[in-house]
Design an enzyme around this catalytic site. Structure first.
Site, PDB file in Angstrom:
ATOM      1  N   HIS A  72     -51.852  -8.265 -29.118  1.00  0.00           N
ATOM      2  CA  HIS A  72     -53.289  -8.437 -28.920  1.00  0.00           C
ATOM      3  C   HIS A  72     -54.055  -7.115 -29.078  1.00  0.00           C
ATOM      4  CE1 HIS A  72     -51.923 -12.218 -27.135  1.00  0.00           C
ATOM      5  NE2 HIS A  72     -53.173 -12.651 -27.168  1.00  0.00           N
ATOM      6  N   GLY A  73     -53.335  -6.004 -29.268  1.00  0.00           N
ATOM      7  CA  GLY A  73     -53.970  -4.691 -29.389  1.00  0.00           C
ATOM      8  C   GLY A  73     -55.030  -4.589 -30.473  1.00  0.00           C
TER       9      GLY A  73
END
Length: 151
Positions: A72-73
């Site tokens: 999800h970075g």
């Protein structure tokens, strides 16, 4: 480890692995670091609400320093915006965990399903299963930036 809280804050991952922050984002001097690795999970959803976290990404990107994000970075690349107002993701090739694919596309990225994608200084990866190629790409980028030509 840089966090939004005071130095020494303990953060716990979803599997219970703890890490302690070395620095608060308020004290980070981006000119003193060689790059940034953004973790996955849902922490980026909190980090992208922090103006100083976003500014660190914007400043590092302007220096073409390696910025790596997994899972999800890459959400951070949707929220961090260039001086023209466009997201850093705009016009860049990226990958991520499948749940944020649409967010990256809507931010202007070209999304691809690959274990790691390197687009200039941005390095993205999908999941912990891709950590080996992700880490290799980070090491190669930092070495290249420092002038080290080792593979």
């Amino acid at each position: 480890i840089v966090g939004a809280h005071p130095k020494g804050m303990k953060y716990t991952g979803k599997y219970g692995y703890p890490v302690v922050s070395d620095l608060c984002i308020d004290d980070l001097k981006v000119e003193e670091i060689d790059g940034l690795i953004i973790p996955g999970g849902f922490s980026p959803d909190y980090m992208r609400r922090n103006v100083k976290m976003l500014k660190a990404i914007i400043d590092l990107n302007s220096r073409k320093a390696p910025i790596a994000a997994i899972c999800h970075g890459p959400w951070m690349f949707c929220s961090a915006r260039l001086p023209n107002g466009k997201p850093i993701a705009d016009g860049r090739k990226m990958t991520s965990f499948c749940a944020i694919k649409d967010d990256l596309i809507n931010a202007g990225a070209t999304w691809t399903d690959a274990d790691v994608v390197v687009d200039e200084n941005l390095i993205t990866s999908r999941t912990p299963g891709d950590l080996t190629p992700f880490c290799r790409a980070i090491i190669a980028a930092v070495r290249a930036r420092s002038g080290d030509s080792k593979p």
